[in-house]
Design a protein around this motif. Sequence first.
Motif, PDB file in Angstrom:
ATOM      1  N   TYR A 138      69.636  90.014  82.692  1.00 47.56           N
ATOM      2  CA  TYR A 138      69.214  91.055  81.749  1.00 47.56           C
ATOM      3  C   TYR A 138      67.927  90.625  81.057  1.00 47.56           C
ATOM      4  CZ  TYR A 138      69.078  93.851  77.494  1.00 47.56           C
ATOM      5  OH  TYR A 138      68.675  94.680  76.488  1.00 47.56           O
ATOM      6  N   THR A 168      71.919  98.007  89.602  1.00 50.05           N
ATOM      7  CA  THR A 168      70.774  97.773  88.713  1.00 50.05           C
ATOM      8  C   THR A 168      70.681  98.866  87.654  1.00 50.05           C
ATOM      9  OG1 THR A 168      69.226  99.055  90.053  1.00 50.05           O
ATOM     10  CG2 THR A 168      69.452  96.721  90.588  1.00 50.05           C
ATOM     11  N   SER A 169      69.955  98.550  86.632  1.00 49.52           N
ATOM     12  CA  SER A 169      69.509  99.535  85.645  1.00 49.52           C
ATOM     13  C   SER A 169      68.062  99.183  85.344  1.00 49.52           C
ATOM     14  CB  SER A 169      70.376  99.466  84.380  1.00 49.52           C
ATOM     15  OG  SER A 169      70.048  98.322  83.615  1.00 49.52           O
ATOM     16  N   GLU A 170      67.478  99.843  84.386  1.00 53.40           N
ATOM     17  CA  GLU A 170      66.082  99.536  84.041  1.00 53.40           C
ATOM     18  C   GLU A 170      65.915  98.123  83.503  1.00 53.40           C
ATOM     19  OE1 GLU A 170      65.106 102.619  81.242  1.00 53.40           O
ATOM     20  OE2 GLU A 170      64.087 103.767  82.806  1.00 53.40           O
ATOM     21  N   VAL A 171      66.995  97.556  82.960  1.00 55.94           N
ATOM     22  CA  VAL A 171      66.877  96.266  82.279  1.00 55.94           C
ATOM     23  C   VAL A 171      67.855  95.213  82.793  1.00 55.94           C
ATOM     24  CG1 VAL A 171      65.905  97.234  80.157  1.00 55.94           C
ATOM     25  CG2 VAL A 171      68.387  97.043  80.406  1.00 55.94           C
ATOM     26  N   LYS A 198      62.006  96.641  82.553  1.00 56.86           N
ATOM     27  CA  LYS A 198      61.577  97.991  82.912  1.00 56.86           C
ATOM     28  C   LYS A 198      60.062  98.129  82.973  1.00 56.86           C
ATOM     29  CE  LYS A 198      62.262  99.727  78.232  1.00 56.86           C
ATOM     30  NZ  LYS A 198      63.080 100.626  77.432  1.00 56.86           N
ATOM     31  N   ASN A 199      59.329  97.212  82.363  1.00 59.96           N
ATOM     32  CA  ASN A 199      57.868  97.261  82.369  1.00 59.96           C
ATOM     33  C   ASN A 199      57.240  96.107  83.144  1.00 59.96           C
ATOM     34  OD1 ASN A 199      57.861  99.521  80.589  1.00 59.96           O
ATOM     35  ND2 ASN A 199      58.291  98.137  78.891  1.00 59.96           N
ATOM     36  N   GLN A 223      65.097  92.926  78.507  1.00 60.63           N
ATOM     37  CA  GLN A 223      64.600  94.198  77.985  1.00 60.63           C
ATOM     38  C   GLN A 223      63.221  94.530  78.551  1.00 60.63           C
ATOM     39  OE1 GLN A 223      66.489  96.287  76.132  1.00 60.63           O
ATOM     40  NE2 GLN A 223      64.849  97.775  76.292  1.00 60.63           N
TER      41      GLN A 223
END
Length: 151
Positions: free
Chosen positions: A94, A124-127, A99-100, A96
């Motif tokens: 993980y 998966t997720s964005e983070v 995502k960028n 934060q």
Amino acid sequence: MGTVISTIHGVTLVTLQSSPAKVSFVADILERIAQKGINIDMISMAPTHSAVTSLSFTILDDDLMKMISFTSELKKETDIKALISSVNHKISVYDQQMKNTPGVAAKVFQAIAHCDADIRLITTSEVEISLLVSEADFDNVLMALEDEFNK
């Protein structure tokens, strides 16, 4: 905060092969499992092949007997084949900033490539990137990820 690696032990992978590829079917299955008091974590659905797909999800090993009861009922009603594999581990990476930040997934898989591990499921997720690994591969995969992300 940076990258956090967390683990969950005692995870069962359930795959329902030859499931109807309809969202209404998936919703019904998930509702029936919830009614049995079983919590589902990771969920992945394979691309459809005509009208069928494979639906995979994880539960805690503590719910294994309830899940076997459910899949036995399901087998009497359908042609779905249930594959169940317990004593796995979930490892989540993980961050934060993921995502960028292009290339995080590549970094995760490059870190564990030398382990030749049995990665049973990926979500998966964005983070977050979560990997379900076998008992035999858990220590090596975790160590490789910690080495990579704790530099």
